[in-house]
Structures are given as structure tokens and as C-alpha cells.
Write an enzyme that holds these catalytic residues in place. Structure first.
Site, short mmCIF file in Angstrom:
data_model
loop_
_atom_site.label_atom_id
_atom_site.label_comp_id
_atom_site.label_asym_id
_atom_site.label_seq_id
_atom_site.Cartn_x
_atom_site.Cartn_y
_atom_site.Cartn_z
N LEU A 27 3.01 -26.32 -34.22
CA LEU A 27 3.93 -27.09 -35.08
C LEU A 27 5.40 -26.93 -34.71
CD1 LEU A 27 2.24 -26.63 -38.58
CD2 LEU A 27 1.84 -28.37 -36.85
N ASP A 28 5.72 -26.28 -33.59
CA ASP A 28 7.13 -26.21 -33.16
C ASP A 28 7.20 -26.16 -31.63
OD1 ASP A 28 9.87 -26.23 -33.55
OD2 ASP A 28 10.02 -24.04 -33.71
N LEU A 29 6.37 -26.94 -31.00
CA LEU A 29 6.39 -26.98 -29.53
C LEU A 29 7.64 -27.72 -29.06
CD1 LEU A 29 2.67 -27.82 -28.70
CD2 LEU A 29 3.92 -25.80 -27.92
N ASN A 33 10.63 -23.30 -26.41
CA ASN A 33 9.54 -22.36 -26.70
C ASN A 33 8.52 -22.30 -25.57
OD1 ASN A 33 10.60 -21.62 -29.15
ND2 ASN A 33 9.40 -23.12 -30.34
#
Length: 286
Positions: A27-29, A33
Site C-alpha cells: 500500500l505504499d510502493l 521504497n
């Protein structure tokens, strides 16, 4: 470069497929990251916003990075989050590797979310040379409707593998000719041998057809020669003729002379038939 981007994203997609099979959504690619090892292997970091698949439908507030979050993340509670949500993020990373910037980037977070919900994704090829298959893969990840994207990261990884292997990708069907060209590129030795075999077969068929036509033409010429000699020439020696010269008074030279006259009158149009008849008359004289 596009192929390097495809290799990078295939590895990331395989990693996310592993996480999904463990029941975890990232949910935060985003590029920030993704860490690259000294050997060039990408690794996914920062699972601070990760959720279990069973918890993904309980979101009540916007969470993620606006430039890389999926539309359903920008509308909490509208659509359950799923592996397709991480597929969108993978698509944004692929988009940025190909163009240098994310699909949607506004003046601030609010403007970016507005673009995410309302604007249309521009084709990556507008910013540079991007292979059509890879562009189709990227845009398929960035479908606003989650149900229209790849169902999971495994399907995305498989399509990227097909692209790297020069095979047809699932989101861009090819015509028969295009498939043949790609197969020939992948299997050049087999394609060359197949081409030689087809060429040999074609030459053999052409030679057989030519011989058959010659045989048909020769048969037709022979029939015409026989017709001329039997009907136009020898008929004059038929003892049962009803009128004309007395058959008993006709000699072979008379027949040949009559045949020459008829031949000269142009009754035979085919040069080869005329030549054969002339040769027959000459032999008879001899």
C-alpha cells in the site's frame, strides 16, 4: 532503458506476489521504497502502511503517497483494497522509470489527488521511445477501475517476462504476421531451416506445375496435329467420300501438297502445332 525497466519491475512484481500470497498488501510502493543492492537486485522496503488482506477493507482515511497511490486509496471505503491496489503502484513505478516522472503530479497533494481521480493517464510513449507491448503493460496497471487491472502481481510479472522473451503479451494481442516475425526472431535457426524447407517445397511445386503444364500443352498439340492429319489430309483418301477427286487417283504427293496448302492457309494458329505438322510433312516427302 525499457528492457532494464521491465527486468526491474518483473523482480518487484515477483516480490509483491510473494507478499500477497502471505496475505500482505504493501500500500505504499514507490521508487523511494525500492532499494537496489550492489549487484543490482531491487528490494522492497518500508512496510509501515502494510495491511493484511482481511483488514484492507477497513480503511477510513487516505493513506499512502499521492503520486503513487491507487484511486481506491484516495476514496476510502469506496472499493476494497486488494492486490490490484499494489499493481497500480507497480505501474506507477514502471511509468516513472520510462518517463522520469509519475503518472499524476500536481502542485500539492490535494491537486495530485484531484488529478488521480479525474485526469487521464498520458501514454508513456509521449515522453520517449517506449515499446508498444511495455506501454500496454504499464497502462493496464494504471486502469482507474481496479477490476480492469491485472488481478495480481503474478500476472504482471508473467507479462513482463513475455515482453523480455519477445513473446506476445496478454494485454496486446498480435496478428498472425506479427506472431510469425516474433517467433522468427526468437528461433532464428529454426526459422531459417523452416524457410529453406518451405522454399525447397515451393520450388518443387513450381517445377512440378511447370512440367504438368508442359505435358498438358503437349497433349493438346498432339491432338491438334492428329486432327489435322486425319481429318483435313487423310480424309481426302477416304474411299467412301461422296464428292471430290476420285480416291483411287490420289497419290501420297497429292496428299502432302494439299496438306501444305491447308497449312499455308493459316488454319493452325499455334506455332508449335504448325511446326510439328510441317516437320511431319517434310519427313513424309523425304
Amino acid at each position: 532503458p525499457p528492457r532494464e525497466a521491465a527486468r526491474l519491475l518483473r523482480t518487484l512484481a515477483e516480490a509483491m506476489d510473494y507478499a500477497h500470497r502471505l496475505g500482505v498488501l504493501h500500500l505504499d510502493l514507490k521508487p523511494g521504497n525500492v532499494l537496489i543492492d550492489d549487484d543490482g537486485t531491487p528490494r522492497i522496503a518500508d512496510f509501515g502502511l502494510a495491511r493484511g488482506l482481511g483488514q484492507a477493507g477497513d480503511e477510513s482515511e487516505v493513506s499512502g503517497t499521492p503520486c503513487y497511490m491507487a484511486p481506491e486509496q484516495a476514496r476510502p471505503g469506496s472499493t476494497p483494497l486488494s492486490p490490484a491496489t499494489d499493481v497500480w503502484a507497480l505501474g506507477t513505478v514502471l511509468y516513472e522509470t520510462l518517463t522520469g516522472y509519475p503518472p499524476f503530479q500536481g502542485e500539492d497533494a490535494g491537486h495530485t489527488l484531484q488529478l488521480l481521480l479525474e485526469a487521464t493517464v498520458r501514454r508513456p510513449s509521449r515522453s520517449g521511445t517506449v515499446p508498444a507491448d511495455l506501454e500496454a503493460i504499464c497502462l493496464h496497471c494504471l486502469q482507474k477501475d481496479a477490476g480492469l487491472r491485472y488481478a495480481g502481481a503474478r500476472a504482471l510479472a508473467d507479462d513482463l517476462g513475455r515482453f523480455l522473451d519477445g513473446r506476445e503479451v496478454s494485454v496486446r494481442p498480435l496478428g498472425l504476421f506479427q506472431r510469425g516475425v516474433r517467433w522468427a526472431r526468437r528461433e532464428s535457426k529454426v526459422a531459417i531451416m523452416t524457410g529453406l524447407a518451405v522454399a525447397a517445397l515451393a520450388i518443387g511445386l513450381a517445377a512440378s506445375l511447370w512440367q504438368w503444364r508442359r505435358a498438358v500443352a503437349s497433349a493438346a498439340e498432339a491432338r491438334e496435329v492428329n486432327r489435322f492429319l486425319n481429318q483435313d489430309v487423310l480424309a481426302a483418301a477416304d474411299p467412301y467420300v461422296e464428292s471430290g477427286q476420285d480416291p483411287s487417283q490420289i497419290t501420297v504427293p497429292d496428299l502432302l501438297s494439299d496438306a501444305e496448302a491447308k497449312l499455308d492457309q493459316g488454319r493452325i494458329e499455334q506455332p508449335s502445332v504448325r511446326a510439328q505438322i510441317g516437320l511431319s510433312i517434310g519427313r513424309a516427302y523425304f
